[in-house]
Scaffold this motif. Structure first.
Motif, PDB file in Angstrom:
ATOM      1  N   ASN A  29      13.838   0.841  -1.105  1.00 55.09           N
ATOM      2  CA  ASN A  29      13.996   1.943  -0.174  1.00 55.09           C
ATOM      3  C   ASN A  29      13.628   3.300  -0.750  1.00 55.09           C
ATOM      4  O   ASN A  29      14.464   4.188  -0.850  1.00 55.09           O
ATOM      5  CB  ASN A  29      15.428   1.992   0.356  1.00 55.09           C
ATOM      6  N   PRO A  30      12.384   3.502  -1.122  1.00 56.17           N
ATOM      7  CA  PRO A  30      11.992   4.777  -1.707  1.00 56.17           C
ATOM      8  C   PRO A  30      12.020   5.879  -0.645  1.00 56.17           C
ATOM      9  O   PRO A  30      11.924   5.595   0.553  1.00 56.17           O
ATOM     10  CB  PRO A  30      10.558   4.521  -2.154  1.00 56.17           C
ATOM     11  N   SER A  31      12.161   7.103  -1.091  1.00 58.70           N
ATOM     12  CA  SER A  31      12.074   8.183  -0.116  1.00 58.70           C
ATOM     13  C   SER A  31      10.652   8.732  -0.039  1.00 58.70           C
ATOM     14  O   SER A  31      10.329   9.485   0.851  1.00 58.70           O
ATOM     15  CB  SER A  31      13.066   9.294  -0.447  1.00 58.70           C
ATOM     16  N   LEU A  32       9.802   8.348  -1.007  1.00 58.70           N
ATOM     17  CA  LEU A  32       8.395   8.757  -0.938  1.00 58.70           C
ATOM     18  C   LEU A  32       7.504   7.571  -1.293  1.00 58.70           C
ATOM     19  O   LEU A  32       7.706   6.904  -2.301  1.00 58.70           O
ATOM     20  CB  LEU A  32       8.113   9.910  -1.918  1.00 58.70           C
ATOM     21  N   LEU A  33       6.511   7.322  -0.433  1.00 58.45           N
ATOM     22  CA  LEU A  33       5.533   6.262  -0.710  1.00 58.45           C
ATOM     23  C   LEU A  33       4.156   6.907  -0.774  1.00 58.45           C
ATOM     24  O   LEU A  33       3.791   7.680   0.113  1.00 58.45           O
ATOM     25  CB  LEU A  33       5.564   5.224   0.410  1.00 58.45           C
ATOM     26  N   ILE A  34       3.430   6.612  -1.838  1.00 58.63           N
ATOM     27  CA  ILE A  34       2.065   7.121  -1.925  1.00 58.63           C
ATOM     28  C   ILE A  34       1.124   5.951  -1.720  1.00 58.63           C
ATOM     29  O   ILE A  34       1.157   4.976  -2.468  1.00 58.63           O
ATOM     30  CB  ILE A  34       1.827   7.823  -3.279  1.00 58.63           C
ATOM     31  N   ALA A  35       0.319   6.030  -0.673  1.00 63.17           N
ATOM     32  CA  ALA A  35      -0.603   4.938  -0.346  1.00 63.17           C
ATOM     33  C   ALA A  35      -2.014   5.402  -0.684  1.00 63.17           C
ATOM     34  O   ALA A  35      -2.549   6.284  -0.028  1.00 63.17           O
ATOM     35  CB  ALA A  35      -0.485   4.585   1.134  1.00 63.17           C
ATOM     36  N   ASP A  36      -2.589   4.800  -1.729  1.00 60.15           N
ATOM     37  CA  ASP A  36      -3.914   5.214  -2.196  1.00 60.15           C
ATOM     38  C   ASP A  36      -4.969   4.295  -1.574  1.00 60.15           C
ATOM     39  O   ASP A  36      -5.103   3.154  -1.981  1.00 60.15           O
ATOM     40  CB  ASP A  36      -3.957   5.130  -3.728  1.00 60.15           C
ATOM     41  N   GLU A  37      -5.671   4.788  -0.588  1.00 58.83           N
ATOM     42  CA  GLU A  37      -6.711   4.006   0.114  1.00 58.83           C
ATOM     43  C   GLU A  37      -6.182   2.614   0.473  1.00 58.83           C
ATOM     44  O   GLU A  37      -6.788   1.602   0.105  1.00 58.83           O
ATOM     45  CB  GLU A  37      -7.954   3.845  -0.779  1.00 58.83           C
ATOM     46  N   PRO A  38      -5.053   2.534   1.212  1.00 54.25           N
ATOM     47  CA  PRO A  38      -4.417   1.225   1.391  1.00 54.25           C
ATOM     48  C   PRO A  38      -5.255   0.229   2.176  1.00 54.25           C
ATOM     49  O   PRO A  38      -5.045  -0.972   2.075  1.00 54.25           O
ATOM     50  CB  PRO A  38      -3.129   1.561   2.144  1.00 54.25           C
ATOM     51  N   THR A  39      -6.190   0.695   2.984  1.00 49.94           N
ATOM     52  CA  THR A  39      -6.916  -0.256   3.833  1.00 49.94           C
ATOM     53  C   THR A  39      -8.418  -0.266   3.572  1.00 49.94           C
ATOM     54  O   THR A  39      -9.151  -0.946   4.277  1.00 49.94           O
ATOM     55  CB  THR A  39      -6.679   0.070   5.321  1.00 49.94           C
ATOM     56  N   THR A  40      -8.863   0.451   2.540  1.00 48.99           N
ATOM     57  CA  THR A  40     -10.287   0.415   2.223  1.00 48.99           C
ATOM     58  C   THR A  40     -10.655  -0.997   1.797  1.00 48.99           C
ATOM     59  O   THR A  40      -9.964  -1.592   0.994  1.00 48.99           O
ATOM     60  CB  THR A  40     -10.587   1.389   1.069  1.00 48.99           C
ATOM     61  N   GLY A  41     -11.712  -1.520   2.364  1.00 46.39           N
ATOM     62  CA  GLY A  41     -12.116  -2.874   2.007  1.00 46.39           C
ATOM     63  C   GLY A  41     -11.532  -3.928   2.930  1.00 46.39           C
ATOM     64  O   GLY A  41     -11.862  -5.092   2.828  1.00 46.39           O
ATOM     65  N   LEU A  42     -10.650  -3.528   3.825  1.00 46.53           N
ATOM     66  CA  LEU A  42     -10.131  -4.492   4.791  1.00 46.53           C
ATOM     67  C   LEU A  42     -10.922  -4.351   6.093  1.00 46.53           C
ATOM     68  O   LEU A  42     -11.498  -3.315   6.379  1.00 46.53           O
ATOM     69  CB  LEU A  42      -8.645  -4.232   5.065  1.00 46.53           C
ATOM     70  N   ASP A  43     -10.916  -5.401   6.908  1.00 46.58           N
ATOM     71  CA  ASP A  43     -11.564  -5.341   8.215  1.00 46.58           C
ATOM     72  C   ASP A  43     -10.941  -4.267   9.085  1.00 46.58           C
ATOM     73  O   ASP A  43      -9.768  -3.961   8.934  1.00 46.58           O
ATOM     74  CB  ASP A  43     -11.342  -6.678   8.947  1.00 46.58           C
ATOM     75  N   VAL A  44     -11.714  -3.785  10.061  1.00 48.95           N
ATOM     76  CA  VAL A  44     -11.140  -2.760  10.933  1.00 48.95           C
ATOM     77  C   VAL A  44      -9.901  -3.246  11.653  1.00 48.95           C
ATOM     78  O   VAL A  44      -8.917  -2.506  11.765  1.00 48.95           O
ATOM     79  CB  VAL A  44     -12.141  -2.223  11.994  1.00 48.95           C
ATOM     80  N   THR A  45      -9.927  -4.505  12.112  1.00 47.51           N
ATOM     81  CA  THR A  45      -8.750  -4.980  12.849  1.00 47.51           C
ATOM     82  C   THR A  45      -7.557  -5.125  11.907  1.00 47.51           C
ATOM     83  O   THR A  45      -6.446  -4.735  12.238  1.00 47.51           O
ATOM     84  CB  THR A  45      -9.035  -6.324  13.537  1.00 47.51           C
ATOM     85  N   THR A  46      -7.813  -5.647  10.696  1.00 48.84           N
ATOM     86  CA  THR A  46      -6.742  -5.773   9.707  1.00 48.84           C
ATOM     87  C   THR A  46      -6.238  -4.390   9.315  1.00 48.84           C
ATOM     88  O   THR A  46      -5.040  -4.171   9.141  1.00 48.84           O
ATOM     89  CB  THR A  46      -7.259  -6.495   8.456  1.00 48.84           C
ATOM     90  N   GLN A  47      -7.187  -3.470   9.160  1.00 47.87           N
ATOM     91  CA  GLN A  47      -6.819  -2.107   8.798  1.00 47.87           C
ATOM     92  C   GLN A  47      -5.821  -1.538   9.789  1.00 47.87           C
ATOM     93  O   GLN A  47      -4.813  -0.951   9.424  1.00 47.87           O
ATOM     94  CB  GLN A  47      -8.091  -1.245   8.777  1.00 47.87           C
TER      95      GLN A  47
END
Lengths: 556, 313
Positions: free
Chosen positions: A173-191
């Protein structure tokens, strides 16, 4: 007003390299409020990821914070060490990464990897941690979570791996999440599915998120506030609406222009001043092929079965005229790359025939095709310009090699002249020719790849996601280059991509593939504006458009 | 898994057959008439003829080979020309000391080298890394017999902590057995410690660069957990490979070490057999060593599948 959750104050980060210290972040100041989702947008090398890594204290050994403060809940993260730091990492503050498959330990069951994070921060038994890990897999909507607990990353799809990463990140349960390019390389629908999930989880748990991405459209869809970074500085910070309607900084304007939208044309991808030369070229009428000209490429009932039995591609037929551009789209696993490779004669089809310029080439074994005189006519541009160039070949060698092999040219002045001509055509400065791939930027490598492909003056160019690894501004230039080559040299383009906006701009016709079969095909604009099948509609809707109109109005 | 192991064992059969053919041909590859070779320099023509007939050397090659293989499959490795004892009995007597030496050396090597390599990779570029790698270069460059005599001089003759040479069977107590093996094991292990420490360091350095190590750090895992739970297991495949090659090389090293420390093992038996041109014994030993080598390779392949779930056969 209460203290912000995260306040970065004049942050400077430098990396020690062989050529001395290089500043990657030069004075970044930003704040993140509790529960907020902030977009941090910029191209490669802008320092956006480095800012994220500095905040979570995950910089490489070579990187060092040289100035400024990172205050997280009033505590300066840059000064923490030892146990204090470990109590923060993965607990109060966590991070998810690009390329989720590589970010998971390949030889450890995913259930254990989630439990690792829990056991590090909570004093509970292994069984209890396992139970929590199972709950987390449910929370990230993984089907059959009990069975998946013992799965290894290579047994899961990229989207599933990213869900596991999210499960690890939210485990304490973090209070801050850093998402670094979380969906780069995934399909558009998956993204879309992964980002929706991330946004829901963040909202449900009141977790602040920094979304680091190169995709302005993605940031606009999920963030209320976007900070744009260029060369280590934040150049503009505004709401998505302001950013797209009235971008203030020159760099933001260029970035907004280069991001393809549902209505943009290739010529729109550059700012006004760059547009002139291109427009002049577009003015020239294209010579239409005479009526009755046989098609350049005809594919009949192509099928490919790999060892496991089920067909990767089945009953695929298409035709292409000279100078035509056709898009091949679909999710990963739809068979689009397999099809393009069969047409390129890099792999052998199981059934069906390929007729190029009246000659049947489907039956020539792919390992013998290099001896065929038609090898020159069908060339390929590969997805990753970093991986598809031989690191020991200079740019000159890369372009010269096919000329020597396929055109029988010997080294000498004639060869040099041809290589230089190719370089000029793709806009590669001649002084870069003696360089090795690692000395070139991503865009320059892409140009070398294209120059190599057009060196033998092919009539069909097959492009497998040629811009997927490139920044949008570089992508814009490469797309214009391809379009120009097609118009000037009458090269037919078979463009394989999951980026529908790009296909819509570049291709006259589009073929939509799913599970190895054609779902829908037709003239690009009509197909995207009025998709006939649910699958195409889903693909089109999943693209994060930069919509300044109705969607944003609804959000605000 | 079981079917995989069975298939692998089946695959080793042709290898063993080729080895057997080669070993059997030793006699014929050696220049001159095998009977003359076996009989030695001082034999009379009658002796040579007697040996020729007793060994069946007058029969065709393939028939000889066939009956030789047949006997081996029944556990009969032939009879020593010099001692007139069965080769299997000779090898059996000497197996204990050599196995002891190799086991102790191998354990010592792994216990010392792997942690050294891990620490060197973790602290790459630091003083401790350089000291470890300096030792590794040193270990590489010293021949076994030099290290052996040096160790014997310092620890046995001068300090008198350990016996100079000899061997005590395990049956007579653990310490007396181990006491005699420490110096030979250290001497023999030096090169392998250096080799495996270096491989461990190089592999660990590569693994520590991977994204999943960063993930482990992002989770807040401690240094020990990262190094030993996440990194070392991923680095295991190359390390296990080199350990396996090490076992094979150890066989050759054991021959020299046993001479230096007067250990009555297979190494000594080999040297004696070669000096006396005791062909049946040489054949038996080479066959045994090849068999062990094939077995070790099989074990390594099985260990791969245990370590890395992505490897499937």
């Amino acid at each position: 007003m209460s203290e912000a959750l995260l306040r970065i104050d004049d942050l400077h980060v430098a990396f020690s390299t062989r050529r001395g210290m290089v500043e990657a972040v030069r004075g970044v100041t930003l704040t993140v409020e509790k529960g907020e989702m902030l977009g941090l947008v910029g191209e490669s090398g802008s320092g956006k990821s480095v800012t994220g890594f500095a905040t979570t204290r995950l910089l490489d050994a070579a990187g060092r914070v040289t100035g400024g403060k990172i205050l997280f809940r009033g505590q300066d993260v840059t000064k923490l060490g030892g146990d204090d730091l470990r109590q923060l990492q993965g607990a109060a503050m966590s991070m998810i990464f690009q390329n989720p498959r590589a970010a998971l330990n390949p030889i450890r069951a995913i259930g254990l990897q989630i439990a690792d994070a829990i056991l590090t921060h909570k004093r509970i038994s292994k069984e209890a941690a396992r139970g929590e890990a199972l709950e987390l897999l449910r929370a990230v909507q993984i089907r059959e979570p009990e069975a998946r607990m013992n799965a290894y990353p290579h047994e899961l799809s990229g989207g599933m791996c990213q869900r596991v990463m999210i499960a690890i990140a939210i485990s304490c349960n973090p209070s801050l999440l850093i998402a670094d390019e979380p969906t780069t390389g995934l399909d558009v629908t998956t993204q879309k599915v992964v980002m929706d999930l991330l946004a829901d989880i963040a909202a449900a748990r009141g977790m602040a998120t920094i979304l680091i991405t190169h995709d302005l459209g993605l940031a606009a869809r999920y963030c209320r506030r976007i900070a744009v970074m260029e060369r280590g500085r934040i150049v503009e910070e505004a709401s998505p609406r302001t950013l797209f309607s009235t971008p203030q900084h020159a760099y933001t304007r260029r970035l907004v222009a280069a991001s393809p939208t549902s209505t943009s044309r290739i010529e729109d991808l550059v700012t006004e001043e760059e547009r002139e030369g291109y427009a002049a070229m577009l003015g020239k009428p294209r010579q239409e092929p005479a009526y009755g000209t046989p098609p350049l490429l005809e594919v009949r009932k192509l099928a490919k079965r790999f060892d496991e039995g089920s067909a990767a591609v089945a009953d695929f037929s298409m035709t292409m005229a000279g100078g035509e551009s056709v898009g091949l789209v679909g999710e990963s696993g739809s068979g689009k790359s397999t099809t393009s490779r069969m047409i390129c004669r890099l792999i052998d089809p199981s059934e069906g025939d390929i007729v190029f310029d009246g000659q049947s080439i489907g039956h020539i074994a792919s390992r013998d095709f290099h001896r065929s005189p038609l090898r020159k006519d069908i060339q390929m541009v590969f997805q990753d310009p970093n991986e598809s160039l031989n690191p020991r070949f200079t740019a000159f060698d890369c372009i010269a090699h096919p000329l020597m092999r396929l055109d029988g040219m010997r080294s000498g002045d004639a060869l040099r002249a041809r290589v230089e001509e190719c370089a000029v055509r793709v806009g590669l400065p001649l002084d870069l020719l003696p360089r090795f791939p690692h000395q070139l930027s991503g865009g320059q490598k892409a140009r070398v790849g294209i120059a190599r492909a057009i060196a033998c003056r092919p009539r069909l160019l097959v492009l497998d996601e040629p811009t997927a690894a490139l920044d949008v501004s570089v992508q814009a230039v490469v797309l214009q280059l391809l379009d120009r080559l097609r118009r000037e040299n009458d090269i037919a383009l078979l463009f394989v991509s999951h980026d529908l906006n790009v296909v819509r701009m570049l291709c006259d016709r589009t073929i939509v593939l799913r599970n190895g079969g054609i779902v829908e095909q037709g003239e690009s604009r009509a197909l995207f504006d009025n998709p006939k099948t649910d699958y195409t509609r889903k693909l089109v809707e999943a693209i994060p458009h930069i919509e300044t109109g109705k969607m944003l109005a609804a959000a605000l | 898994m079981l079917s995989y192991i069975l298939r692998r064992i089946a695959a080793t059969l042709p290898v063993m057959a080729i080895v057997a053919l080669f070993v059997f041909s030793l006699l014929y590859i050696a220049p001159g008439d095998p009977a003359v070779v076996i009989a030695g320099d001082q034999a009379s023509p009658e002796d040579v003829e007697r040996i020729r007939q007793s060994l069946g050397l007058d029969r065709p090659f393939l028939i000889q080979f066939g009956s030789w293989v047949w006997r081996i499959l029944h556990g009969d490795l032939g009879t020593s020309i010099f001692t007139n004892l069965p080769v299997s009995a000779l090898i059996g007597q000497r197996l204990g000391p050599t196995l002891s030496l190799m086991t102790v050396t191998l354990l010592l090597t792994i216990v010392v080298a792997v942690p050294l390599g891990v620490v060197a990779a973790w602290k790459a570029g630091s003083l401790i890394d350089r000291v470890i790698m300096g030792f590794a270069v040193f270990g590489f460059s010293l021949p076994v017999f030099v290290v052996g005599y040096m160790l014997a001089y310092i620890f046995a003759l001068e300090l008198e902590w350990l016996p100079v040479q000899g061997y005590t069977p395990l049956a007579q107590g653990f310490w007396p057995w181990l006491e005699n093996l420490i110096l030979p094991a250290v001497a023999l292990g030096c090169v392998y410690i250096a080799l495996i420490a270096r491989i461990t360091r190089a592999t660990m350095l590569e693994v520590l660069q991977q994204d999943y190590i960063r993930t482990a750090r992002a989770k807040g895992l401690g240094q020990g957990g990262i190094l030993f739970v996440h990194a070392l297991k991923n680095a295991a495949v190359p390390i296990v490979t080199v350990i396996g090659i090490g076992i094979a090389l150890l066989i050759g090293g054991a021959v020299v070490t046993e001479s230096v420390f007067a250990i009555p093992g297979l190494g000594r038996l080999t040297i004696d057999a070669i000096l006396r041109r005791d062909y049946p014994v040489i054949q038996g030993i080479v066959l045994l060593f090849s068999f062990v080598y094939v077995l070790v390779n099989l074990m390594i392949d099985v260990v791969y599948t245990l370590v890395d779930p992505r490897i499937r056969y």
